[in-house]
Enzyme design. Structure first.
Site, PDB file in Angstrom:
ATOM      1  N   ASP A 201       0.804  -1.119  -0.017  1.00  0.00           N
ATOM      2  CA  ASP A 201       0.125  -0.007  -0.004  1.00  0.00           C
ATOM      3  C   ASP A 201       0.956   1.221  -0.011  1.00  0.00           C
ATOM      4  OD1 ASP A 201      -2.425   1.799   0.427  1.00  0.00           O
ATOM      5  OD2 ASP A 201      -3.473  -0.172   1.077  1.00  0.00           O
ATOM      6  N   HIS A 223       1.982   1.475  -3.308  1.00  0.00           N
ATOM      7  CA  HIS A 223       1.246   2.579  -3.917  1.00  0.00           C
ATOM      8  C   HIS A 223       2.072   3.962  -3.790  1.00  0.00           C
ATOM      9  CE1 HIS A 223      -2.903   0.232  -3.116  1.00  0.00           C
ATOM     10  NE2 HIS A 223      -2.033  -0.371  -3.922  1.00  0.00           N
TER      11      HIS A 223
END
EC number: 3.2.1.15
Length: 367
Positions: A201, A223
């Site tokens: 993430d 991310h």
């Protein structure tokens, strides 16, 4: 020597002995039942090869100023389905150090089910920090975090340096999810530097605060370098100002840079002074740079709303390679008049499958 002199010397010896600081061995936590007493008595604390019982938080909250906490060996957190956190550290002017070879193991492999915090097995968050007055956390090694790794809240001035967060085992079968490296809220004057994050993430997720420097980061698998604001009903908590990312690498990630606003609530001030300088990207498979004002309930809607304007986004020497069928160099979706003063230079990407798509075009970049 007279009996009187001997008595005086003996009394002096007793006085010196009673004034001697608590011995080092008494300030070492190697069993969970020692935590409270060591925190109450000591200012130089060692956590050594500790096994934290299932469902318990290792709460290292100290009211003394200037405490040093050193982790030695392996700190293990036993399995239980709960929300955590596994570890909490709070204090003023504190120093937290990972000794050479030390590791904090969250045993995430026992929890991962591909759903993260969105369902399935209940997973504990790992590490929560509230630290002020020049606190410094350095050389901390975290392994296999179950879900969100690290939360910084109501902190600063604070420096984190030399961290290594390794959740790469969660890449297998895409079982690791929502393993954000650093989530940051309600903080002023924060530096994170010389740090490696391998996760699934956001590497860094800034939600609220001012005066941040993120330097020399190596992020992979997640991310990217993110700013995400607008989820709080408290207006002040939707404010971000003076944030710099510099001299960093993002590898094999969904995004390189991700900036998003959510339109449930309003912000008090526009975002200002946002800088990404000397950022290299490798193997980005979705967006190298992604600016979105269309998030609602955690998802993009395609309909931008200008509740939180972005006034000032500076990119300098941001370059890299993209890969895969979904890859797009730059995607910007802004509401009318809600984005301004985007000044970019030396921004270029190779290998994308799609052209850039911008509703607002930055100065110095062609969409």
């Amino acid at each position: 020597m007279s009996i009187r002199l001997i008595a005086v010397l003996s009394a002096a010896s007793i006085a010196v002995t009673s004034a001697t600081p608590v011995a080092d061995s008494s300030c070492t936590i190697s069993s969970f039942d020692q935590v409270a007493s060591v925190l109450a008595e000591c200012t130089d604390i060692v956590v050594s090869n500790l096994e934290v019982p299932a469902g318990e938080t290792l709460n290292l909250e100290t009211k003394k100023k200037g405490v040093t906490i050193t982790f030695e060996g392996k700190t293990t957190f036993a399995y239980k389905e709960w929300t955590g956190p596994l570890l909490r550290v709070k204090g003023k002017a504190i120093t937290v150090v990972g000794a050479k070879g030390s590791v904090l193991d969250g045993q995430g492999q026992l929890y991962w089910d591909g759903k993260g915090g969105n369902g399935g097995i209940k997973k504990p968050k790992f590490f929560k920090i509230k630290a002020t007055e020049g606190s410094h956390f350095k050389n901390i090694n975290l392994l296999n975090c179950p879900v969100q790794v690290h939360s910084i809240d109501h902190s600063g001035p604070l420096t984190l340096s030399g961290w290594n967060i390794d959740v790469s085992q969660g890449d297998k079968d895409a079982l690791g999810h929502n393993t954000d490296g650093f989530d940051i809220n309600t903080t002023d004057q924060l530096t994170i530097e010389d740090t490696v994050v391998k996760n699934q993430d956001d590497c860094i997720a800034v939600n609220q605060g001012t005066n941040f420097l993120f330097n020399n980061l190596d992020c992979s698998g997640g991310h990217g370098l993110s700013l995400s604001v607008g989820t709080s009903h408290e207006i002040i908590k939707n404010t971000v100002r003076n944030v710099t990312f510099s001299n960093s690498v993002v590898r094999k990630s969904r995004n390189g840079i991700h900036i998003k606003t959510t339109y449930q609530f309003r912000g008090r001030y526009p975002w200002r002074m946002l800088t990404y300088s000397n950022i290299a990207m490798e193997g980005i498979w979705k967006y190298a740079v992604n600016v979105e004002q269309d998030y609602k309930k955690g998802k993009p809607t395609g309909i931008p709303v200008g509740n939180i304007p972005i006034k000032g986004l500076h990119l300098e020497k941001v370059t890299g390679t993209l890969t895969g069928e979904e890859s797009t160099p730059v995607y910007i979706i802004c509401a009318d008049g809600a984005c301004s003063n985007f000044n970019w230079s030396g921004v270029s990407f190779e290998g994308a499958s799609h052209a850039s798509n911008c509703s607002y075009v930055p100065t110095g970049y062609s969409c």
